[in-house]
Design an enzyme around this catalytic site. Structure first.
Site, PDB file in Angstrom:
ATOM      1  CG  HIS A 197     -39.502  64.952   1.336  1.00 11.28           C
ATOM      2  ND1 HIS A 197     -38.645  65.546   0.431  1.00 11.28           N
ATOM      3  CD2 HIS A 197     -38.846  64.965   2.537  1.00 11.28           C
ATOM      4  CE1 HIS A 197     -37.534  65.910   1.057  1.00 11.28           C
ATOM      5  NE2 HIS A 197     -37.633  65.562   2.320  1.00 11.28           N
ATOM      6  CG  ASP A 202     -34.779  65.883   4.363  1.00  8.64           C
ATOM      7  OD1 ASP A 202     -35.548  66.585   3.707  1.00  8.64           O
ATOM      8  OD2 ASP A 202     -34.354  66.211   5.481  1.00  8.64           O
TER       9      ASP A 202
END
Length: 317
Positions: A295, A101
């Site tokens: 994610h 991320d």
């Protein structure tokens, strides 16, 4: 199985907390937004058992690392400088840098700015994006409008208070909504007059890859630290773009690996960037889409991520 140890180091003007395991060639693990060193709990021991010194810091603004007050101290130059400072504090000349991320963005930036200190770079969930004609914030605002969540984060105090109102509910919503367990794609646009959590459903239960103990660790940490440090990374986006002008459209030349969740909503928005990655990262060894994964790749699919990391590390020698 290797034990995970914790200590503090003085690096780049910060008191930095690290979790570490093992000995051998250094692998740095950089967490992303709304995470901290704990997010690498599945990788630290696996890397250590394979003969590496795995180190996961709490990055600037997070966990038990210092949290400067000024937004101007959260640019990509500061964050990449923290990585280099950590190498110095550990007495290491170079490392393989792995990021997830926002940590992926820092890993790519460190490899771009200091290729002499990065043996290899791994990005998880977020591909390398060369500096373009406008900042990331401006580009996303043009695409999604003023309701885009990054724009919502710009107002000092607003998102900070929203996320802190019920920390357990915040993490149930965020970690569920971004994962492959979510029943609907993640919506990046905040409704007019509403908040970010309004578009992230709280399922009331945890996804199968997250335990009650995991949730408690997040809640304890962020109830203590608050959310402003992490939000300041977003608030420095325009300044980062200005300061990176000398590296406009520059490639990352280090050996690289990219992996992302095939069910990650962000990957759908970033499909063109992922397809363009070989052009901006010429020594990209592989780009992997992990099936059944959202994610939070290293937490949702730890065995697959560990296998990919060790394969890349072994290839580097």
């Amino acid at each position: 199985m290797a034990d995970i140890a914790h200590r503090h180091l003085d690096s780049n003007g910060l008191r930095t907390h690290i979790a570490e395991a093992g000995s051998g060639p250094l692998v740095l693990l950089l967490h992303g937004f709304l995470n901290y060193s704990y997010s690498w709990r599945h990788q630290l021991r696996a890397l250590a058992d394979a003969g590496y010194h795995a180190v996961a810091p709490d990055l600037r603004g997070y966990g038990d690392t210092d949290r400067p007050d000024a937004v101007e101290e959260y640019t990509q130059l500061h964050l990449a400088g923290d990585v280099v400072g950590l190498l110095d504090a550990l007495g290491e000349r170079s490392a393989v840098v792995v990021g997830h991320d926002w940590g992926s963005m820092i890993a790519w930036t460190t490899a771009l700015l200091r290729p002499d200190r990065v043996r290899g770079v791994v990005g998880l969930s977020v591909p390398y994006v060369p500096r373009g004609r406008q900042s990331l914030l401006s580009a996303m605002r043009s695409r999604f409008g003023d309701g885009y969540y990054m724009q919502y984060f710009q107002e000092a105090g607003r998102a900070d208070r929203e996320l802190a109102r019920d920390v357990a509910a915040t993490f149930r919503s965020v970690l569920y909504s971004g994962s492959a367990s979510a029943s609907e794609p993640w919506n990046p646009v905040v409704p007019t007059g509403g908040g970010w959590l309004d578009v992230l459903p709280d399922p009331g239960v945890l996804p199968p890859w997250l335990t009650e103990s995991d949730l408690a660790a997040y809640v304890e940490t962020f109830e203590r630290t608050g959310f402003t440090g992490g939000l300041n990374w977003y608030r420095a986006l325009d300044l980062s773009w200005e300061l990176m002008a000398a590296w406009h459209d520059a490639p990352v030349t280090a050996p690289a690996l990219f992996a992302y969740g095939a069910e990650d909503s962000f990957a759908r928005y970033a499909a063109q960037l992922i397809e363009a990655l070989p052009a901006s990262v010429p020594d990209l060894r592989a780009s992997l889409a992990l099936p059944g994964c959202g994610h939070w790749v290293q937490q949702e699919k730890p065995e697959e991520v560990n296998r990919a990391l060790l394969g890349f590390l072994n290839e580097l020698g």
